[in-house]
Motif scaffolding. Structure first.
Motif, PDB file in Angstrom:
ATOM      1  N   ILE A 204       1.043  -1.255   0.009  1.00 36.74           N
ATOM      2  CA  ILE A 204       0.072  -0.047  -0.060  1.00 36.74           C
ATOM      3  C   ILE A 204       0.781   1.197  -0.172  1.00 36.74           C
ATOM      4  N   LYS A 205       2.028   1.129   0.614  1.00 36.63           N
ATOM      5  CA  LYS A 205       3.063   2.399   0.694  1.00 36.63           C
ATOM      6  C   LYS A 205       3.544   2.523  -0.642  1.00 36.63           C
ATOM      7  N   VAL A 206       4.130   1.476  -1.082  1.00 37.00           N
ATOM      8  CA  VAL A 206       5.201   1.592  -2.298  1.00 37.00           C
ATOM      9  C   VAL A 206       4.368   2.008  -3.458  1.00 37.00           C
ATOM     10  N   CYS A 207       2.987   1.488  -3.675  1.00 36.91           N
ATOM     11  CA  CYS A 207       1.801   1.908  -4.827  1.00 36.91           C
ATOM     12  C   CYS A 207       1.313   3.489  -4.403  1.00 36.91           C
ATOM     13  N   ASN A 208       1.681   3.935  -3.442  1.00 36.29           N
ATOM     14  CA  ASN A 208       1.093   5.260  -2.885  1.00 36.29           C
ATOM     15  C   ASN A 208      -0.360   5.306  -2.536  1.00 36.29           C
ATOM     16  N   ASN A 209      -0.780   4.161  -2.179  1.00 38.67           N
ATOM     17  CA  ASN A 209      -2.183   3.820  -1.914  1.00 38.67           C
ATOM     18  C   ASN A 209      -3.112   3.741  -3.226  1.00 38.67           C
ATOM     19  N   LYS A 210      -2.594   3.749  -4.083  1.00 38.73           N
ATOM     20  CA  LYS A 210      -3.257   3.644  -5.448  1.00 38.73           C
ATOM     21  C   LYS A 210      -3.476   2.246  -5.843  1.00 38.73           C
TER      22      LYS A 210
END
Length: 358
Positions: A204-210
């Motif tokens: 969730i963090k590495v994809c910026n919640n996207k």
């Protein structure tokens, strides 16, 4: 894997680091020379920025980083991992191992002899002794045993007094460490073997919640319940209390601590298994991570349609079985010949080698 497939995969590897890890693991799959594998993996990673584990830091402080010779009690996995941690990150030397298992007495591991305590009871009183056994009652019994041999209690070092979490030093951001992998606007993530949910949180963090959807496969009851509580209120996350496999059904399962539960014919428990294809077929899957204690190949067989259709980014562990280093790439190239690959290794031990595909 025949020579043509081997060369094809080798040429698809992203960089020299990937090729070096592949060569080391492929050689190990043939000769089972563990010490050679460990030396090769260390040479590849030794100059990186290591996150040294809290247990290792406590041990170095307790032993004194001054070329001291210490003894490790317990020649199992923990003892061997402590051996690597100390010899890589300090000047501490391991004099020998002690183990109450008479069947291993006289054996050597990486050049260090394993003795039964009775053999050495008159030669250990002035040495610091590290207890590598996790079981609390067993450690208490061993402490009494050593004190009866004349070992001062101050020289008995228990690295697990403050808990085992963080026993392994590591390097890099495991499962999300490939420079060629990027993230889009509506990621659909499949975490096969989500354990305590830490990887989902990292994703969730590495994809910026996207991310629009996350599937967490976890057959271990305790872990699955923990994850449900951890992500309560996040409707994007669906916990699948099943093992990822090549077909729907039931298999034998052995529940262990520290995320080491696994599918095995020796397991006393029966769990439900299912395919990623069947569970996730209505989504366009963009990323699959698998760390499932040797079940990766079967789980990939159950992901065939999605791999062919969606070409998701992949982070697949290839260290649980020696042959995984060539069996898994062979299968992936068969399912989707357009993949490119990278390999990274994250621990001091032979654990945590990940194959990336994109």
């Amino acid at each position: 894997m025949n020579n043509y497939e081997m060369n094809l995969f080798y040429n698809k590897l992203y960089d020299e680091e990937s090729r070096a890890i592949y060569e080391a693991r492929f050689r190990y799959s043939l000769n089972r020379d563990y010490y050679q594998l460990m030396e090769k993996l260390w040479m590849i990673n030794k100059d990186k920025d290591w996150d040294i584990s809290p247990i290792t830091e406590r041990l170095i402080h307790a032993c004194g980083n001054d070329s001291t010779e210490v003894i490790i009690f317990g020649a199992g996995n923990n003892g061997r991992n402590i051996f690597w941690e100390l010899t890589r990150f300090s000047n501490i030397a391991i004099k020998f191992f002690l183990d109450n298992d008479i069947s291993v007495a006289g054996q050597k591991w990486c050049g260090v002899t394993i003795f039964h305590p009775e053999e050495m009871k008159n030669q250990i009183s002035n040495h610091k002794i590290i207890l590598s056994i996790e079981n609390v009652l067993a450690r208490k019994e061993i402490k009494l045993q050593l004190e009866q041999y004349g070992v001062n209690s101050k020289n008995i070092i228990d690295p697990f007094l403050k808990g085992k979490r963080g026993i392994y030093s590591h390097v890099g951001k495991q499962y999300f460490d490939c420079p060629e992998i990027s993230f889009g606007e509506n990621e659909v993530f499949v975490d096969a073997g989500c354990c305590d949910g830490a990887t989902i949180e990292t994703f969730i963090k590495v994809c910026n919640n996207k991310c629009s959807r996350i599937y967490g496969f976890e057959p271990d009851t305790v872990c699955a319940q923990y994850c449900r509580q951890r992500f309560i209120g996040d409707s994007r996350i669906e916990m699948i209390e099943k093992g990822a496999w090549s077909e729907e059904g039931q298999v034998h399962f052995e529940e262990k601590d520290e995320g080491l539960s696994c599918i095995t014919d020796k397991g006393t428990k029966t769990i439900n298994v299912d395919t990623i294809d069947r569970i996730c077929i209505n989504d366009t899957v963009t990323y699959i991570k698998m760390d499932i204690e040797g079940a990766e190949l079967e789980a990939l067989k159950g992901s065939k349609c999605i791999i062919e259709r969606d070409k998701p980014k992949l982070a697949i562990c290839i260290y649980h079985k020696p042959e995984a280093v060539w069996e898994i790439p062979q299968l992936l190239m068969k399912y989707n010949p357009n993949y490119h690959f990278a390999i990274r290794h994250y621990h001091l031990t032979d654990y945590e080698t990940v194959l990336y595909a994109w």
